[in-house]
Design an enzyme around this catalytic site. Structure first.
Site, PDB file in Angstrom:
ATOM      1  N   LYS A  76      21.887 -26.665 -43.231  1.00 47.93           N
ATOM      2  CA  LYS A  76      22.299 -26.602 -41.839  1.00 47.93           C
ATOM      3  C   LYS A  76      21.567 -25.502 -41.081  1.00 47.93           C
ATOM      4  O   LYS A  76      21.087 -25.711 -39.986  1.00 47.93           O
ATOM      5  CB  LYS A  76      23.817 -26.392 -41.743  1.00 47.93           C
ATOM      6  N   ASN A  88      22.050 -14.058 -50.135  1.00 41.53           N
ATOM      7  CA  ASN A  88      21.317 -15.050 -49.336  1.00 41.53           C
ATOM      8  C   ASN A  88      20.013 -14.403 -48.893  1.00 41.53           C
ATOM      9  O   ASN A  88      19.992 -13.203 -48.589  1.00 41.53           O
ATOM     10  CB  ASN A  88      22.095 -15.436 -48.068  1.00 41.53           C
ATOM     11  N   GLY A  89      18.951 -15.190 -48.799  1.00 41.42           N
ATOM     12  CA  GLY A  89      17.666 -14.643 -48.355  1.00 41.42           C
ATOM     13  C   GLY A  89      16.672 -14.650 -49.505  1.00 41.42           C
ATOM     14  O   GLY A  89      16.880 -15.312 -50.525  1.00 41.42           O
ATOM     15  N   ARG A 120      26.387 -26.153 -45.275  1.00 41.96           N
ATOM     16  CA  ARG A 120      25.109 -25.461 -45.111  1.00 41.96           C
ATOM     17  C   ARG A 120      24.030 -26.045 -46.018  1.00 41.96           C
ATOM     18  O   ARG A 120      22.846 -25.781 -45.813  1.00 41.96           O
ATOM     19  CB  ARG A 120      25.282 -23.972 -45.419  1.00 41.96           C
ATOM     20  N   TRP A 162      21.268 -22.611 -52.546  1.00 41.50           N
ATOM     21  CA  TRP A 162      20.243 -23.595 -52.199  1.00 41.50           C
ATOM     22  C   TRP A 162      18.956 -23.045 -52.811  1.00 41.50           C
ATOM     23  O   TRP A 162      18.432 -22.034 -52.347  1.00 41.50           O
ATOM     24  CB  TRP A 162      20.146 -23.701 -50.685  1.00 41.50           C
ATOM     25  N   GLU A 212      16.154 -37.932 -41.224  1.00 41.94           N
ATOM     26  CA  GLU A 212      16.846 -36.893 -41.993  1.00 41.94           C
ATOM     27  C   GLU A 212      18.117 -37.385 -42.669  1.00 41.94           C
ATOM     28  O   GLU A 212      18.458 -36.901 -43.740  1.00 41.94           O
ATOM     29  CB  GLU A 212      17.100 -35.627 -41.158  1.00 41.94           C
ATOM     30  N   CYS A 219      22.073 -21.064 -48.475  1.00 45.86           N
ATOM     31  CA  CYS A 219      23.115 -20.465 -49.327  1.00 45.86           C
ATOM     32  C   CYS A 219      24.299 -19.978 -48.486  1.00 45.86           C
ATOM     33  O   CYS A 219      24.147 -19.651 -47.311  1.00 45.86           O
ATOM     34  CB  CYS A 219      22.553 -19.277 -50.072  1.00 45.86           C
ATOM     35  N   HIS A 240      -4.397 -45.835 -30.128  1.00 38.72           N
ATOM     36  CA  HIS A 240      -5.357 -44.866 -30.680  1.00 38.72           C
ATOM     37  C   HIS A 240      -5.165 -44.693 -32.185  1.00 38.72           C
ATOM     38  O   HIS A 240      -5.680 -43.748 -32.770  1.00 38.72           O
ATOM     39  CB  HIS A 240      -5.224 -43.529 -29.952  1.00 38.72           C
ATOM     40  N   GLU A 261      13.366 -37.287 -31.176  1.00 41.93           N
ATOM     41  CA  GLU A 261      14.690 -36.920 -31.649  1.00 41.93           C
ATOM     42  C   GLU A 261      15.363 -38.094 -32.377  1.00 41.93           C
ATOM     43  O   GLU A 261      16.002 -37.912 -33.421  1.00 41.93           O
ATOM     44  CB  GLU A 261      15.537 -36.424 -30.464  1.00 41.93           C
ATOM     45  N   LYS A 295      16.495 -37.985 -36.333  1.00 41.14           N
ATOM     46  CA  LYS A 295      17.852 -38.292 -36.799  1.00 41.14           C
ATOM     47  C   LYS A 295      17.801 -39.339 -37.903  1.00 41.14           C
ATOM     48  O   LYS A 295      18.440 -39.207 -38.929  1.00 41.14           O
ATOM     49  CB  LYS A 295      18.739 -38.823 -35.658  1.00 41.14           C
TER      50      LYS A 295
HETATM   51  O1  M6R Z   1      20.067 -23.919 -35.680  1.00 45.96           O
HETATM   52  P1  M6R Z   1      18.790 -24.379 -35.019  1.00 45.96           P
HETATM   53  O2  M6R Z   1      19.028 -25.166 -33.795  1.00 45.96           O
HETATM   54  O3  M6R Z   1      17.811 -23.264 -34.820  1.00 45.96           O
HETATM   55  O4  M6R Z   1      18.140 -25.365 -36.090  1.00 45.96           O
HETATM   56  C1  M6R Z   1      16.864 -25.909 -35.891  1.00 45.96           C
HETATM   57  C2  M6R Z   1      16.615 -27.059 -36.832  1.00 45.96           C
HETATM   58  O5  M6R Z   1      16.660 -26.621 -38.155  1.00 45.96           O
HETATM   59  C3  M6R Z   1      17.638 -28.185 -36.654  1.00 45.96           C
HETATM   60  O6  M6R Z   1      17.679 -28.659 -35.353  1.00 45.96           O
HETATM   61  C4  M6R Z   1      17.303 -29.363 -37.598  1.00 45.96           C
HETATM   62  O7  M6R Z   1      16.117 -29.972 -37.209  1.00 45.96           O
HETATM   63  C5  M6R Z   1      18.455 -30.352 -37.642  1.00 45.96           C
HETATM   64  N1  M6R Z   1      18.701 -30.752 -38.996  1.00 45.96           N
HETATM   65  C6  M6R Z   1      18.196 -31.588 -36.854  1.00 45.96           C
HETATM   66  O8  M6R Z   1      19.249 -32.483 -36.900  1.00 45.96           O
END
Ligand code: M6R
Length: 603
Positions: free
Chosen positions: A598, A101-102, A27, A75, A483, A2, A499, A476, A480
Site C-alpha cells: 500500500k 521497517n526500511g 500494507r 514485505w 495491478e 512492512c 506509430h 489510470e 487499475k
Molecule cells: O501513497 P501514494 O499516493 O504516494 O502512492 C503512490 C503509488 O504507490 C500508488 O498510487 C499506487 O500506484 C497504487 N497502488 C495505485 O492503485
C-alpha cells in the site's frame, strides 16, 4: 510494505498483537511475527504466510495475559520470505528483540564486523544487525542502547526494540520510515501507521526524523540531543472507517464511498461560485507570480497530476511539468521563485516522492502537498498541505483517494485562475458542485459494469486509449486493471496507435476506449475505426445519450453528461469498478494484489 505494532500496559493479551497485525495486513506482506514478555522471558513466534497462519500457530497462547510486546508484518527486501527471515529478530543471547521497517544500507559491512567480533547470525536480513549492535551497546537501558547505535546506521528505519529484563518498556527510533505513538489509561502503543492505534486512542503523536522514544509507564521523546515537547494530533478517522463494513472487499467499499469523499474534499473549499483554500492564505503574491508548476508523484497520484497539467494549461496557459518521482529525483530540476511544486501522495510516505521533495526544498523550492494522511512525513516536510479528507484507504489499489486528488486539483486550478485573473468557463462550477450526485447515479448502476466486465474476463491483454484529458484516465484505468487482475493492460494516447502499438491488436486483444463527448470525440472516433478495422473488440466509456459513439462500440459503459473538464472525474468509478469486477470474477485477492504494498516506503 512492512508493518510495526507494539504495546505495553496492564490487561493486554497476545491476541492484541495479532489483531493489530490484521489492521496492518493491507500494507502488503509475506510473513508475520510477534515477541512478548511472558514472566521475565520473551517468547517469539514468527511464520511465513498470513497473519491467520500465525494466529493458528499461536492457538491457546492468544489468550495469554501479557504486559506487552512487539509485532511485525514483513514485505521481503533482504532475504527470501521464510520463517527465519520474518521479524522480530534477536541477538546472540535471545534477550533483545527488534522489528524494523526500511533498509539498513550498510548492513553487509556491519554484519561482517559483528561476525568478526563473534556474533552469530541466523537470518539473511539487514534487520538482524540491529539486534546484535544493540547487544554490544546494552548496559541496562534499551533506549540508551538503541540511541548509541543510530549513528552507525546508513539507510532508513522505523525500529522498535525490547529487552527481556526490561519488562514493560519499548524503545523506538525513526529515520525515513514513520512511527506513531498513542496512549490511553491502560496502554501505550506504537505503530507504523494509525490504523492499529485507533482501537486505543484518537490522540496520537508522530515521531520526527532522528527522534527516539521510550514507551512504557510514560512516553518520553528524545530528539537528536535533548528531550522534546511533542504536538498531539487528533485523528478524525474511526476504527469502523478502517473496516469492511459488510462489503466483500475494501476496494468496493472505498469506491462506494466516493460520493461522500467528494463532498468532504470540497467542504469549506467551495463556497457558492467561489473557491477558497485556507491552506493557501499568505501565498497569494507567490501564486500570482507562478509561471510554472511541477508535479511530484508516483502511480495513481501521478495520473492525477497529469490531469492537472491538461486542466491548467487549458484554463490558465501556464506550463505544467509532470514526471514520476522515481525519475524526477535524479534529474536536475530547475528551482526558482516562479515555480510551484505540487507533491501528491495518498499515504504521504512514498519514498521517491519524499526524496524528490527534499531535493527541491534543499534548493529553496516551495512545495505544496496534497495528502490523505494527517501527520505523515510528506505533510511535515512540505511548506503547505491540502488534506484530501478521503478517510483511510486500505485497499492497495487507490480509488477514493484518486477521486479526492482530482477534485482538489480542479478546485486548486480554479483558485489559481482567480488569482491570475482568468475566467472560469460557464457551467463548470455548477456541474462540479453537484458531482457527488452524478457519482451516485453511476454507483447505483454498478451491476451494468459488472455484466460488461464478465464479457471481458477471458482476455489476458487490454489496450486503453484516450486523448487529451482522456489520456491520463486511460493510464489510470490500465493501472487499475493490471495491478489487481494481473491483466497485461497498456495505455496510449489514441493518436499514437499507428506509430507502433496498433500492431498488437487483433480479435484477442480488446481495446478500452475513453470517449466522452468532449473536444476530442471526433478524433477518438477515427481511432476507434482504426482499431475496429483490426478486428479488436472495443468497449468504451461514453456519455449518456451520445448515440453516434454508442452505435460504433461493441460494449458501452455510460457516464452522465457533465462539463468536459469533469469527465476524468465521473469516469474514475467506472474504470475502477470494471477492473474490480474482472479481478473479483477471477477470484483474486483484490485488496492485496501479489508483489504490491500500500505505501511504498523504500526506493
Ligand atoms: O501513497 P501514494 O499516493 O504516494 O502512492 C503512490 C503509488 O504507490 C500508488 O498510487 C499506487 O500506484 C497504487 N497502488 C495505485 O492503485
Amino acid at each position: 510494505m512492512c508493518g510495526i505494532f507494539g504495546f505495553v500496559g496492564e490487561g493486554g493479551k497476545v491476541r492484541d498483537l495479532v489483531d493489530a497485525l490484521k489492521k496492518l495486513e493491507y500494507r502488503g506482506y509475506d510473513s508475520a511475527g510477534v515477541a512478548f514478555w511472558d514472566e521475565d522471558a520473551v517468547r517469539l513466534f514468527k511464520i511465513k504466510g498470513k497473519v491467520s497462519d500465525l494466529e493458528t500457530a499461536l492457538g491457546d497462547i492468544l489468550d495469554l495475559d501479557i504486559k506487552g510486546g512487539i509485532a511485525h508484518t514483513r514485505w521481503a527486501t533482504h532475504g527470501e520470505p521464510n520463517d527465519v527471515n520474518a521479524h522480530p529478530h534477536f541477538d546472540c543471547e535471545r534477550k533483545i528483540f527488534v522489528v524494523h521497517n526500511g533498509i539498513i544500507e550498510n548492513h553487509k559491512e556491519l554484519r561482517k564486523e559483528l561476525e568478526k567480533r563473534g556474533h552469530r547470525f541466523v537470518s539473511d536480513t539487514d534487520t538482524e544487525v540491529l539486534a546484535h549492535l544493540i547487544e554490544e551497546n546494552y548496559y541496562g537501558n534499551i533506549l540508551e542502547a538503541l540511541r548509541r547505535i543510530l549513528p552507525l546506521l546508513r539507510g532508513s528505519y522505523a525500529v522498535v526494540a525490547m529487552h527481556s529484563d526490561e519488562v514493560g518498556i519499548l524503545a523506538a527510533a525513526r529515520k525515513g520510515s514513520p512511527l506513531v505513538i498513542g496512549k490511553n489509561e491502560n496502554f501505550c502503543v506504537v505503530a507504523s501507521d494509525i490504523t492499529p492505534i485507533l482501537k486505543y486512542t484518537k490522540e496520537v503523536i508522530f515521531l520526527d526524523e532522528g527522534e527516539t522514544v521510550s514507551v512504557g509507564g510514560t512516553v518520553d521523546f528524545v530528539g537528536l540531543k535533548d528531550s522534546v515537547e511533542k504536538r498531539i494530533f487528533h485523528i478524525s478517522w474511526s476504527e469502523r472507517d478502517a473496516e469492511k463494513g459488510g462489503y466483500k472487499h475494501f476496494m468496493l467499499k472505498e469506491i462506494m464511498e466516493e460520493p461522500e469523499v467528494l463532498k468532504n474534499a470540497m467542504a469549506g473549499r467551495m463556497k457558492g461560485s467561489k473557491v477558497e483554500f485556507e491552506e493557501l492564505k499568505g501565498w497569494e503574491d507567490f501564486l500570482s507570480n507562478v509561471e510554472k508548476v511541477k508535479m511530484i508523484a508516483c502511480g495513481t497520484s501521478h495520473h492525477a497530476g497529469m490531469l492537472f497539467k491538461y486542466f491548467i494549461e487549458d484554463l490558465i496557459q501556464i506550463e505544467v511539468e509532470t514526471d514520476v518521482a522515481s525519475e524526477m529525483r535524479y534529474r536536475k530540476t530547475k528551482v526558482d521563485d516562479e515555480t510551484l511544486f505540487i507533491a501528491i501522495s495518498q499515504s504521504g510516505e512514498t519514498a521517491d516522492t519524499l526524496e524528490t521533495v527534499r531535493k527541491i526544498k534543499e534548493k529553496g523550492g516551495r512545495v505544496l502537498s496534497l495528502c490523505n494522511v494527517l501527520g505523515s512525513t510528506l505533510t511535515r516536510e512540505s511548506d503547505r498541505t491540502i488534506f484530501l479528507n478521503a478517510g483511510p484507504e486500505i485497499s492497495v489499489a487507490s480509488t477514493k483517494a484518486y477521486v479526492a486528488q482530482v477534485v482538489v486539483l480542479l478546485l486548486l486550478g480554479v483558485e489559481l485562475a482567480r488569482i491570475k485573473g482568468k475566467n472560469i468557463p460557464a457551467g463548470f462550477l455548477d456541474d462540479l458542485r453537484d458531482i457527488h450526485a452524478r457519482f451516485e447515479e453511476i454507483l447505483e448502476n454498478s451491476n451494468l459494469i459488472r455484466d460488461t466486465a464478465r464479457e471481458f474476463v477471458k482476455f489476458r491483454n487490454f489496450m486503453y486509449i484516450g486523448r487529451w484529458m482522456g489520456y491520463p484516465s486511460a493510464l489510470e484505468g490500465a493501472l487499475k486493471l493490471k495491478e489487481i487482475s494481473y491483466t497485461n493492460a497498456t495505455a496510449y494516447p489514441a493518436g499514437e496507435l499507428k506509430h507502433g502499438p496498433i500492431a498488437l491488436l487483433d480479435e484477442d486483444f480488446p481495446v478500452f476506449a475513453i470517449v466522452p463527448t468532449d473536444r476530442m470525440k471526433e478524433k477518438m472516433l477515427n481511432n476507434i475505426m482504426e482499431v475496429k478495422a483490426r478486428k479488436a473488440k472495443v468497449v468504451g466509456v461514453v456519455t449518456e445519450g451520445d448515440d453516434e459513439v454508442f452505435r460504433l462500440l461493441d460494449h458501452t459503459l455510460k457516464i452522465p453528461k457533465v462539463h468536459e473538464y469533469l469527465y476524468p472525474l465521473v469516469m474514475a468509478p467506472v474504470l475502477q469498478l470494471f477492473a474490480y469486477f474482472i479481478a473479483d470474477e477471477r477470484g483474486l485477492d483484490v485488496d492485496k494484489p501479489r508483489n504490491l504494498a500500500k505505501s511504498v516506503t523504500v526506493e
